[in-house]
Design an enzyme around this catalytic site. Structure first.
Site, PDB file in Angstrom:
ATOM      1  N   GLU B  49       0.833  -1.212   0.000  1.00  0.00           N
ATOM      2  CA  GLU B  49       0.000   0.000   0.000  1.00  0.00           C
ATOM      3  C   GLU B  49       0.868   1.262   0.000  1.00  0.00           C
ATOM      4  O   GLU B  49       0.593   2.225  -0.717  1.00  0.00           O
ATOM      5  CB  GLU B  49      -0.906   0.055   1.246  1.00  0.00           C
ATOM      6  CG  GLU B  49      -1.851  -1.104   1.406  1.00  0.00           C
ATOM      7  CD  GLU B  49      -1.279  -2.191   2.321  1.00  0.00           C
ATOM      8  OE1 GLU B  49      -0.106  -2.598   2.106  1.00  0.00           O
ATOM      9  OE2 GLU B  49      -1.993  -2.631   3.218  1.00  0.00           O
ATOM     10  N   CYS B  77      -2.414  -2.683   7.637  1.00  0.00           N
ATOM     11  CA  CYS B  77      -1.941  -2.490   9.015  1.00  0.00           C
ATOM     12  C   CYS B  77      -2.150  -1.016   9.388  1.00  0.00           C
ATOM     13  O   CYS B  77      -2.562  -0.209   8.558  1.00  0.00           O
ATOM     14  CB  CYS B  77      -0.463  -2.866   9.127  1.00  0.00           C
ATOM     15  SG  CYS B  77       0.640  -1.669   8.344  1.00  0.00           S
ATOM     16  N   CYS B  80      -0.226   1.509   7.146  1.00  0.00           N
ATOM     17  CA  CYS B  80      -0.821   1.737   5.827  1.00  0.00           C
ATOM     18  C   CYS B  80      -2.183   2.425   5.939  1.00  0.00           C
ATOM     19  O   CYS B  80      -2.513   3.274   5.109  1.00  0.00           O
ATOM     20  CB  CYS B  80      -0.924   0.415   5.082  1.00  0.00           C
ATOM     21  SG  CYS B  80       0.716  -0.259   4.686  1.00  0.00           S
TER      22      CYS B  80
END
Lengths: 143, 143
Positions: B49, B77, B80
């Site tokens: 990402e 996560c 990101c």
């Protein structure tokens, strides 16, 4: 932290939100020093901490900064806190607290989550006054 | 999402955790496509990402991806998720849910925090089975 404050001052002079970060090895070597530059870089991920982590990892040729410490003038956001965890930073020293965008002592409190698999030792409030004043002056000038 | 799955497959072939991400403009143009590569890059921030966001921002010459959508094969996560918020992504489509490391539906639930200043529309579970199988196969081979 003096060096990180210097990076924050340089960021302010360049029109960026004044935040600076420095990474130091266990032996006391300065591995990386960076200021915020999302505007200049056209990169929303170009926070001082992320730039310093990427620079230090490149220097060590490793995706981990074992036994390294990170100094930053402002409480890291969730993005930077997670990156600090992934890099296995040993100690995080930060300056000003950030109730609006912080991710360590505020909001997501990343290191306290069960999804966090490495938490550094955290020391907040180091040179807090100078770090805060830099930010206050920066935003005051822009209002 | 097909393209993101292809990026995840390429990441797996390179020995990286198979996650892929694609960013599409409001006009349907593919601005960036990237697979995970923290190991190859020696960079703990080189999640699919983040790489895609940086690539798309560089292409647009902007630190914001207004009206752009991000497709990623795994729940982002916290690092990101925060970057997605900073980039002002319009919609986030993700594949598999990630109870161990996710930051959207698990742990920090970044977009639901008062410290989050832009939340994309979130659509989870898209092509979940294939995205999960890629990850399961990858980790099974390594045990």
């Amino acid at each position: 932290m003096e060096l990180a404050l210097g990076e924050a001052e340089k960021a302010a002079a360049a029109g960026e939100v004044p935040v600076g970060a420095v990474i130091v090895s266990a032996e006391g070597e300065i591995l990386a020093a960076a200021g915020n530059r999302p505007r200049a870089a056209n990169d929303p991920t170009a926070h001082a901490e992320l730039l310093a982590i990427r620079e230090a990892c490149a220097k060590l040729g490793s995706e981990r900064l074992i036994d390294c410490d990170l100094y930053v003038t402002l409480e890291p956001c969730a993005m930077c806190a997670a990156a600090i965890s992934f890099a296995r930073v040993r100690r995080l020293y930060f300056g000003a607290y950030d109730p609006k965008g912080g991710g360590v002592e505020h909001g997501p409190r990343f290191f306290a989550q069960p999804t966090c698999h490495h938490a550094p030792e955290v020391i907040g409030g180091l040179n807090e006054t100078r770090a805060s004043e830099l930010l206050k002056d920066f935003f005051a000038e822009r209002r």
